[in-house]
Write an enzyme that holds these catalytic residues in place. Structure first.
Site, PDB file in Angstrom:
ATOM      1  CE1 TYR A 197       0.460   1.551   4.385  1.00 13.60           C
ATOM      2  CE2 TYR A 197       0.661  -0.800   4.468  1.00 13.60           C
ATOM      3  CZ  TYR A 197       1.104   0.303   5.053  1.00 13.60           C
ATOM      4  OH  TYR A 197       1.558   0.643   6.334  1.00 13.60           O
ATOM      5  CB  CYS A 198       1.936   3.496  -1.652  1.00 10.96           C
ATOM      6  SG  CYS A 198       1.452   3.362  -3.321  1.00 10.96           S
ATOM      7  CB  THR A 199       0.201   8.232  -0.909  1.00 12.31           C
ATOM      8  OG1 THR A 199       1.249   8.286   0.169  1.00 12.31           O
ATOM      9  CG2 THR A 199      -1.007   9.550  -0.654  1.00 12.31           C
TER      10      THR A 199
END
Length: 302
Positions: free
Chosen positions: A186-188
């Site tokens: 996951y990331c922004t």
């Protein structure tokens, strides 16, 4: 709702581009005509951007950008702006639209990144956790400082200062025990995980997923009632956003160890570090000597 309401859009699109410089000139002219500010990176692999401006101007920008066939499927994510979120417009051509220093490993086609992790909607993430329980590992695809104020419950947070540190981190063997486990990256907004998940797959991770739309889409869907905890670091003047009034405060002040989710720029202009401080300590940051030994810039977009 006012057409002049300040908004911010976050987006990316992986697609083969034969002439990135021509795309740069078009995008720069388009943004200037609409009085939009922010940052756009273009490479032969696609486009990555964050822009701020009036809602009406951003709607026009989206319509014109999506009229170009390689960009027609881009998912634009909206959030409220302050009106002066970016000081200027920067449109650049680079080797990668998110800097992993892995340009030679990245393959894209009309569908996007080749060989990346499977996209899961926020609801499908919950389905996976319900079915597989503790076997599921959330793997943070951001810089470590971002996770200090917000992350998924029990997530693995790699010890990286910049995105290009991930390759050495993956090759170190630290995470080999996860290679036969379900891993949710996951990331922004999702872009870093597009690349990260493909790098993990190519290194033998057998079951790799990524959250479609990143933390932003997950937060829009579940707020603070799901598996996300804390605040989200963002790359504009706001610096952090919360998904609800119930957001947990996970960070601690570098000076007094009090609870906080606020970052401040180091007072030393030669230092590009961000400091996590409470309001009281933050008000005195200009009077504090710099104690950082290295100057590190914030992460790339996404």
């Amino acid at each position: 709702m006012s057409k002049d309401l300040p908004k911010i859009i976050l987006y990316y699109g992986f697609a083969p581009l034969d002439d990135p410089e021509a795309i740069r000139l078009w995008q720069n002219t388009l943004c200037e005509s609409l009085d939009l500010k922010g940052r756009i990176i273009i490479s032969e692999h696609g486009i990555n951007g964050t822009l701020g401006g009036s809602m009406e101007s951003l709607k026009t920008y989206i319509a014109k950008t999506k009229s170009y066939a390689p960009f027609k499927k881009i998912d634009f994510k909206w959030s409220d702006g302050l009106g002066d979120d970016f000081p200027r417009l920067k449109v650049r051509v680079r080797d990668e639209i998110v800097t992993f220093n892995a340009a030679n490993e990245i393959k894209v086609d009309s569908k996007g990144i080749v060989g990346g992790g499977k996209h899961l909607s926020p609801e499908q993430v919950h389905d996976l956790v319900a079915a597989r329980g503790d076997d599921v590992t959330f793997f943070d695809g951001r810089n470590a400082f971002e996770a200090e104020i917000g992350r998924f419950k029990n997530a693995v947070v790699p010890d990286v200062e910049t995105t290009h540190d991930f390759i050495a981190e993956l090759d170190s063997g630290k995470y080999d025990h996860l290679k036969d486990k379900p891993v949710v990256t996951y990331c922004t907004g999702g872009i870093r995980c597009e690349v990260l998940s493909s790098l993990m797959v190519s290194r033998g991770f057998e079951e790799v997923y990524q959250i479609k739309g990143g933390i932003v889409r997950y937060g829009e869907t579940f707020g603070d009632a799901g598996l996300w905890e804390g605040s989200l670091y963002v790359f504009d003047k706001r610096m952090t956003i919360d998904f609800s009034d119930d957001a947990k405060v996970l960070g601690s002040c570098e000076k007094c160890q009090g609870a906080t989710s606020s970052f401040f720029n180091c007072a030393n202009l030669a230092c590009r570090k961000l400091i996590l401080l409470c309001t009281d300590c933050g008000s005195n940051v200009a009077n504090d000597p710099c104690t950082h030994t290295e100057a590190t810039a914030p992460a790339p977009l996404g």
